[in-house]
Design a protein around this motif. Structure first.
Motif, short mmCIF file in Angstrom:
data_model
loop_
_atom_site.label_atom_id
_atom_site.label_comp_id
_atom_site.label_asym_id
_atom_site.label_seq_id
_atom_site.Cartn_x
_atom_site.Cartn_y
_atom_site.Cartn_z
N THR A 95 38.33 66.79 11.15
CA THR A 95 38.73 67.37 12.44
C THR A 95 38.70 66.33 13.56
N ALA A 96 38.43 65.08 13.20
CA ALA A 96 38.41 64.00 14.20
C ALA A 96 39.77 63.30 14.23
N TRP A 97 40.28 63.09 15.42
CA TRP A 97 41.58 62.44 15.61
C TRP A 97 41.40 61.22 16.51
N THR A 98 42.07 60.14 16.15
CA THR A 98 42.03 58.91 16.94
C THR A 98 43.45 58.50 17.31
N MET A 99 43.66 58.20 18.58
CA MET A 99 44.95 57.70 19.04
C MET A 99 44.74 56.31 19.62
N ARG A 100 45.49 55.34 19.11
CA ARG A 100 45.35 53.95 19.56
C ARG A 100 46.73 53.40 19.92
N GLY A 156 35.02 46.56 19.81
CA GLY A 156 36.09 47.19 19.03
C GLY A 156 36.88 48.21 19.82
N ASP A 157 36.33 48.70 20.95
CA ASP A 157 37.08 49.62 21.80
C ASP A 157 38.25 48.88 22.44
N ARG A 158 39.37 49.59 22.57
CA ARG A 158 40.54 49.02 23.23
C ARG A 158 41.02 49.96 24.32
N HIS A 159 41.64 49.37 25.32
CA HIS A 159 42.16 50.16 26.44
C HIS A 159 43.08 51.27 25.92
N ALA A 160 42.86 52.48 26.42
CA ALA A 160 43.66 53.66 26.09
C ALA A 160 43.30 54.30 24.76
N ASP A 161 42.23 53.84 24.10
CA ASP A 161 41.76 54.53 22.89
C ASP A 161 41.35 55.96 23.24
N ILE A 162 41.67 56.88 22.35
CA ILE A 162 41.29 58.28 22.53
C ILE A 162 40.75 58.81 21.21
N VAL A 163 39.60 59.47 21.26
CA VAL A 163 39.00 60.08 20.07
C VAL A 163 38.60 61.51 20.43
N VAL A 164 39.04 62.49 19.64
CA VAL A 164 38.70 63.88 19.89
C VAL A 164 38.38 64.59 18.58
N ASP A 165 37.61 65.67 18.70
CA ASP A 165 37.27 66.52 17.55
C ASP A 165 37.82 67.91 17.83
N THR A 166 38.83 68.33 17.07
CA THR A 166 39.48 69.61 17.33
C THR A 166 38.58 70.80 16.98
N ALA A 167 37.67 70.63 16.04
CA ALA A 167 36.74 71.72 15.73
C ALA A 167 35.81 71.96 16.91
N ARG A 168 35.35 70.88 17.51
CA ARG A 168 34.51 70.99 18.70
C ARG A 168 35.30 71.60 19.85
N SER A 169 36.57 71.24 19.96
CA SER A 169 37.42 71.79 21.01
C SER A 169 37.52 73.31 20.90
N ARG A 170 37.71 73.79 19.68
CA ARG A 170 37.79 75.24 19.46
C ARG A 170 36.48 75.93 19.81
N ALA A 171 35.37 75.32 19.45
CA ALA A 171 34.06 75.92 19.71
C ALA A 171 33.79 76.02 21.21
N VAL A 172 34.10 74.95 21.95
CA VAL A 172 33.88 74.97 23.39
C VAL A 172 34.78 76.00 24.06
N TYR A 173 36.02 76.09 23.60
CA TYR A 173 36.94 77.09 24.16
C TYR A 173 36.40 78.50 23.96
N GLN A 174 35.87 78.79 22.79
CA GLN A 174 35.34 80.13 22.52
C GLN A 174 34.14 80.43 23.41
N GLN A 175 33.31 79.42 23.68
CA GLN A 175 32.15 79.61 24.55
C GLN A 175 32.60 80.00 25.96
N TRP A 176 33.59 79.29 26.47
CA TRP A 176 34.06 79.57 27.82
C TRP A 176 34.88 80.85 27.88
N LEU A 177 35.61 81.14 26.83
CA LEU A 177 36.39 82.38 26.80
C LEU A 177 35.49 83.60 26.91
N ALA A 178 34.29 83.50 26.33
CA ALA A 178 33.35 84.61 26.37
C ALA A 178 32.87 84.91 27.80
N ARG A 179 33.01 83.94 28.70
CA ARG A 179 32.57 84.13 30.08
C ARG A 179 33.64 84.77 30.96
#
Length: 218
Positions: A95-100, A156-179
């Motif tokens: 569920t981890a995505w990296t954009m370089r 090893g980090d480079r300018h404009a690197d992006i790393v995200v976890d979509t499973a974590r994204s879904r979990a955080v969304y559900q937490q806020w949606l409940a509010r």
């Protein structure tokens, strides 16, 4: 810069990058100077961006424009907007995505001679992907002001690197949606939002109606 202004070549030349504004005190504490790479960590992952040290922002607060960082895949070739888009590669591990970034903005031949005069290569950082959806409990609109952690970039980090976890994204969304408050429970007249609210192009009145019976008048 959104669609209309991103296609204005003069604006692209003036503004084509989005450094992280950071106060001089915070920069000194982190050992960061203007132009240094920093890692901005969010609830979902992180992005790597250049620092811009300034006293034009409050200590303890950082800011980064979310209007920059347009990107395209190499497979897209010459299609789409090019004077403000970088070419990137995307990798997935579970569920981890990296954009370089692979290549920055480049001059190119077209019917507009100015495209061959492009002198910049930086297209900014597409930080939007790293921020989870935080629906405001009252309006339901997304909250862009979020808590982050800033530190020096890692080896090893480079300018404009992006790393995200979509499973974590879904979990955080559900937490806020409940509010949030479901519209059918709080709407006074069975509509999604007030019809009187001014809009440049207003949909048909029927588009405002929530599904199901209208609430009884009180």
């Amino acid at each position: 810069i959104h669609t209309r202004s991103a296609n204005a070549k003069w604006l692209d030349e003036i503004a084509h990058t989005n450094p992280l504004w950071i106060h001089t005190r915070d920069a000194a504490r982190l050992g960061v100077a203007t132009g240094d790479l920093v890692r901005v960590e969010t609830e979902l992952g992180h992005f790597v961006v250049k620092a811009w040290v300034t006293e034009g922002i409050r200590p303890g607060v950082v800011a980064c424009s979310h209007h920059m960082g347009r990107w395209k895949l190499d497979a897209q070739g010459d299609r789409g907007q090019r004077q403000l888009s970088a070419t990137v590669a995307i990798e997935r591990a579970g569920t981890a995505w990296t954009m370089r970034r692979q290549r920055g903005v480049e001059p190119y031949a077209s019917t507009d001679r100015d495209t061959a005069r492009i002198w910049w290569s930086d297209a900014g950082v597409h930080q939007n992907l790293t921020f989870p959806v935080h629906p405001d409990p009252i309006s339901g609109m997304h909250c862009w002001h979020q808590a982050v952690r800033v530190r020096r970039a890692e080896p090893g980090d480079r300018h404009a690197d992006i790393v995200v976890d979509t499973a974590r994204s879904r979990a955080v969304y559900q937490q806020w949606l409940a509010r949030t408050r479901p519209a059918p429970q709080v709407s006074p007249d069975g509509t999604r939002r007030p019809y009187w609210l001014l809009r440049p192009l207003k949909p048909d009145r029927a588009a405002y109606a929530l599904p199901g019976p209208k609430p009884e008048a009180t």
